[in-house]
Design an enzyme around this catalytic site. Sequence first.
Site, mmCIF file in Angstrom:
data_model
loop_
_atom_site.group_PDB
_atom_site.id
_atom_site.type_symbol
_atom_site.label_atom_id
_atom_site.label_comp_id
_atom_site.label_asym_id
_atom_site.label_seq_id
_atom_site.Cartn_x
_atom_site.Cartn_y
_atom_site.Cartn_z
ATOM 1 N N PRO A 1 14.285 -17.334 -17.686
ATOM 2 C CG PRO A 1 14.463 -15.371 -18.923
ATOM 3 C CD PRO A 1 14.860 -15.991 -17.627
ATOM 4 C CG ASP B 1 -4.616 -27.682 -6.173
ATOM 5 O OD1 ASP B 1 -5.546 -27.263 -5.489
ATOM 6 O OD2 ASP B 1 -3.438 -27.633 -5.855
HETATM 7 N N1 LIG Z 1 10.710 -15.247 -16.729
HETATM 8 C C1 LIG Z 1 11.820 -14.967 -15.965
HETATM 9 N N2 LIG Z 1 12.473 -13.787 -16.171
HETATM 10 C C2 LIG Z 1 13.575 -13.482 -15.444
HETATM 11 C C3 LIG Z 1 14.062 -14.329 -14.462
HETATM 12 C C4 LIG Z 1 13.401 -15.548 -14.215
HETATM 13 C C5 LIG Z 1 12.264 -15.868 -14.967
HETATM 14 N N3 LIG Z 1 11.578 -17.102 -14.751
HETATM 15 O O1 LIG Z 1 10.558 -17.417 -15.430
HETATM 16 O O2 LIG Z 1 11.995 -17.857 -13.819
#
Ligand SMILES: Nc1ncccc1[N+](=O)[O-]
Length: 239
Positions: free
Chosen positions: A85, A169
């Site tokens: 994240p 797309d």
């Molecule tokens: N949003 C995410 N939450 C945990 C792991 C990976 C994540 N992501 O967005 O790649």
Amino acid sequence: MRIDVITIFPEYLDPLRAALLGRAIDRGLIEVGVHDLREWTHDVHRAVDDAPYGGGPGMVMKPQVWGDALDTVCDEETRLVVPTPAGRPFTQEMARAYAREKHLVFACGRYEGIDQRVIDDAARRMPVDEVSIGDYVLVGGEAAVLVMVEATVRLLPGVLGNPVSAEQDSFSDGLLEGPSYTRPEVWRELAVPEVLRSGNHALIDRWRRDQALERTARRRPELLDRLPEGSLDAHDQAV
Ligand SMILES: Nc1ncccc1[N+](=O)[O-]
């Protein structure tokens, strides 16, 4: 292209072998390897995580285990992608860039992520991207890998039955795609827009672009600001 995924839940990646992606594998367009991170543990408990330095909730994945796994799976052509994240937002443009890579390795972190030194060490030997698929917290990176692999592999020549659609797309011209319709002409008293049945392709293209502009302005106005200079002609500006 070869894709490898390292995870403590290999079964989570089973969908990679289904449908479109499964056919791409069967046709030799891509090779996919899924590896259980615990293969690189050496203790009797096969531990992959430990308490975070500095305290705090949750667990952090151990550098030794990840270091050995990446040493085995990565090679001189690897781009390492770490879903998190805290990463850069994943976009269609990144999917297009990834579709040109020879070898992608996805490192799926669980818990509170992977010891940062794993990424810093890998970055000494290969390109490393920390990438996010959205501003929400998943339990691990596996779902993000499914998303990124699908967005990337569908762009490879021969994977999609109809390659034109990859060009038309949403996002390929920077706008959201407008509405689509098929038979019947009227369904539950809702009729298909007249213009689409006119056979006048100049009018149809104009109508579709107007719909895309209106939808983008309504749902994702910030995308309009990102369009390359000169993308909108006088008519577009008036929409
Ligand atoms: N949003 C995410 N939450 C945990 C792991 C990976 C994540 N992501 O967005 O790649």
